[in-house]
Design a protein around this motif. Structure first.
Motif, PDB file in Angstrom:
ATOM      1  N   LEU A 155     -29.782  46.305  14.192  1.00  0.00           N
ATOM      2  CA  LEU A 155     -29.057  46.276  13.247  1.00  0.00           C
ATOM      3  C   LEU A 155     -30.204  45.913  12.213  1.00  0.00           C
ATOM      4  O   LEU A 155     -30.446  46.580  11.088  1.00  0.00           O
ATOM      5  N   LEU A 181     -21.404  41.963  17.203  1.00  0.00           N
ATOM      6  CA  LEU A 181     -21.411  42.221  15.666  1.00  0.00           C
ATOM      7  C   LEU A 181     -20.415  41.635  15.101  1.00  0.00           C
ATOM      8  O   LEU A 181     -20.066  41.307  13.797  1.00  0.00           O
ATOM      9  N   SER A 232     -19.764  38.959  12.093  1.00  0.00           N
ATOM     10  CA  SER A 232     -18.898  39.093  11.055  1.00  0.00           C
ATOM     11  C   SER A 232     -18.232  37.818  10.713  1.00  0.00           C
ATOM     12  O   SER A 232     -18.074  37.323   9.676  1.00  0.00           O
ATOM     13  N   TRP A 235     -16.054  38.630   3.173  1.00  0.00           N
ATOM     14  CA  TRP A 235     -16.855  39.619   4.065  1.00  0.00           C
ATOM     15  C   TRP A 235     -15.887  40.201   5.107  1.00  0.00           C
ATOM     16  O   TRP A 235     -14.937  39.543   5.729  1.00  0.00           O
ATOM     17  N   TYR A 273     -21.977  48.067   9.067  1.00  0.00           N
ATOM     18  CA  TYR A 273     -22.855  46.821   8.351  1.00  0.00           C
ATOM     19  C   TYR A 273     -23.851  47.403   7.678  1.00  0.00           C
ATOM     20  O   TYR A 273     -24.127  47.090   6.406  1.00  0.00           O
TER      21      TYR A 273
END
Length: 585
Positions: free
Chosen positions: A253, A553, A557, A567, A576
């Motif tokens: 990422l 991921l 979050s 978010w 992302y």
């Protein structure tokens, strides 16, 4: 102090092969360290593992140059029996090292060869089983164990012999997400006890806190990177991704964000470090515009949504399905499931939850004890096998279970010839798939001599070549590097978009997030959950019951929500990147 493992200028070439499997490898592993060995499929990782306990060159012949020293002793000068007490090797395929019929006897086998008294053997067996969580299976037959349980047994059999160096070749490849996390906890305990560990693994998200050093083999068997994890990933991410090597999701990422122009100061290796990196970015302003009505199915690298929603026609159905293995436990318990045309369905659950048993029923290999399976409205058990096979393709969990010929080319051609496809077309279609699955150079090789990753690609290709409208795959990405895993999943997605129905059993929740249009969770032979993957990820109690974990991921979050309540729940790199690009614009 002499380092437990020292490798000097090591090269090895198998008989009959023009290319060396390893080339001039130099590596040192210090006492109590955990070294993570990465590399693409076929780069020589397993070959290197076989060199460390003397199987190469003592039992596996070939052209060997250079030296391997174990506690200062050259492996050429030590017997395999001596090295086995210093280096414990757990194979990628646990069944390849089993000799006995029951769990207890399998562990005792090695101890008997050491000549230990019975009283000491009992203590070692119990201790090893406790360490891997198999105490209750001590007297169970091996043929009744799930794939993940067999993997833990293989480790227990090695630990019982008392080696202080552990070489583990993808030890979690058959484990469910919770089992994988638990395995790494056991590994951390062993490390704390002073074990030296060389680990070949591609499930990186849960283990990076164990890793002291990362060594990377390139596609031609050279060592292309070596050092502490953060330095290796920071300096080599582009090359590693290009070579098809897995990275921790948070590391990848960070790399993608840096590529897109988002300011990235460092490359994290775990969620905590990623949280430190991203918190300043997400707190700039509300990310509400980034929330998508449907997030599943976005390409992790390119980002665009893909088409391919399922139709309304039910193509496969399990009705009140129950099955008990002969002299075994009940595997399915009144299960009901409908699979619609053009679905991309992920079948998930703990080891032993019934995924493989259900899959074997859906393609007609097993006959229900109770209930029935319908294929396009017709009961499978009443249809000719050829008719079922023409509509439903199945890829076994163990690829070797479906090989029937002597070469890779003939394996692919076999089904086509059975269906009387003209030979000219056979040649063209086989050549095309050999190229697509990176198997062209192995066309004349015996399938059983391929690496585990190559065997898996071949087993999938043998099913795809026949063009059945329904494809059922049991752990299709098992043993695959990043490039081949995504190549396979992208091919399955293309087939789904063109009208095929895909059902795949998997432990890889990252792939569920990126590809599945629907997730079905099995627990003790029943359907525990059936719905959208994001609905599953949002239910921690259900995940816990099913021994699953949300993708890394997605967990990131949830952590970011503490700093930015707006978010959104993101689970893929593409999501992302899209969200953070807007925030940083």
């Amino acid at each position: 102090m002499v380092a437990p493992i020292v490798i000097e200028n090591l090269s090895f070439r198998y008989p009959g092969q023009s290319q060396a499997a390893l080339r001039d490898v130099n590596l040192q592993v210090n006492q109590g360290e955990c070294v993570l060995l990465l590399g693409p499929t076929g780069c020589g990782k397993s070959t290197l593992a076989l060199c460390l306990n003397g199987l190469i060159p003592h039992l596996i012949s070939g052209e060997l140059h250079g030296h391997v020293y174990i506690h200062g002793v050259d492996t050429r000068q030590a017997a395999v029996s001596e090295l086995a007490q210093a280096v414990g090797l757990v194979f990628q395929d646990p069944e390849a090292q089993f000799c006995m019929l029951t769990v207890e006897d399998e562990i005792a086998f090695g101890l008997e060869n050491l000549g230990l008294p019975r009283q000491e053997m009992d203590g070692r067996i119990e201790s090893a089983l406790n360490l891997v969580g198999l105490s209750e299976e001590r007297h169970v037959r091996l043929d009744r164990l799930s794939g993940g349980t067999k993997q833990r047994l293989a480790l227990a059999a090695v630990l019982a012999m008392g080696p202080r160096i552990l070489v583990l070749d993808e030890p979690t490849s058959n484990l469910d997400p919770r089992g994988t996390a638990d395995f790494f906890v056991h590994l951390a305990t062993l490390k704390e006890q002073g074990y030296t560990i060389l680990l070949i693994e591609h499930k990186l998200d849960d283990l990076m806190d164990l890793v002291d050093q990362v060594a990377v083999l390139g596609p031609e068997g050279h060592l292309i990177a070596n050092g502490d994890p953060r330095s290796v990933f920071r300096e080599n991410s582009a090359r590693l991704l290009r070579e098809g090597i897995w990275l921790p999701q948070v590391t990848e990422l960070a790399f993608r964000l840096a590529q897109s122009g988002t300011p990235v100061e460092r490359f994290p290796v775990d969620v905590a470090e990623a949280l430190d990196l991203l918190t300043p970015l997400v707190c700039r302003r509300s990310p509400a515009p980034c929330v998508h009505p449907s997030l599943t199915g976005r390409d992790a690298r390119k980002g665009p949504d893909y088409a391919g929603t399922s139709g309304d026609r039910v193509i496969l159905q399990a009705a009140s399905l129950a099955y008990t293995y002969p002299r075994g436990a009940q595997a399915l318990r009144g299960l009901n499931l409908e699979v619609k045309e053009r679905e991309f369905l992920a079948l998930v659950g703990a080891n032993g939850s019934g995924k493989t048993t259900l899959a074997l029923h859906l393609c007609g290999i097993l006959t229900p004890s109770l209930g029935k399976v319908l294929l396009d409205g017709h009961e499978v058990s009443t249809l000719p096998r050829e008719q079922v096979a023409a509509q439903v393709g199945y890829v076994f969990q163990n690829p070797e279970h479906q090989f029937v010929t002597g070469t890779v080319f003939e394996e692919l051609a076999y089904g086509l010839r059975l269906h009387r496809v003209p030979e000219a077309e056979v040649q063209v279609r086989v050549a095309s798939l050999l190229d697509e699955f990176a198997l062209t150079e192995y066309a004349d090789m015996n399938p059983f001599k391929l690496s585990q990753g190559q065997k898996r690609r071949l087993s999938v290709a043998t099913m795809l070549i026949l063009g059945q409208k329904v494809l059922i795959l049991d752990e299709p990405t098992f043993g695959q590097d990043r490039a081949n895993a995504y190549r396979l999943m992208d091919e399955l997605r293309n087939l789904q978009q063109n009208g095929h129905t895909i059902l795949f059993a998997t432990h890889d929740m990252r792939l569920v997030a990126e590809y599945a249009t629907r997730a079905v969770v099995l627990d003790k032979g029943r359907v525990l959950f059936d719905g959208h993957p994001r609905e599953l990820f949002a239910q921690p109690e259900m995940l816990h019951q099913a021994q699953l974990n949300a993708p890394t991921l997605y967990a990131l979050s949830l952590a970011l929500v503490s700093f930015q309540p707006a978010w959104p729940p993101l689970a893929t790199i593409a999501e992302y990147c899209a969200c953070l690009e807007r925030l940083c614009a």
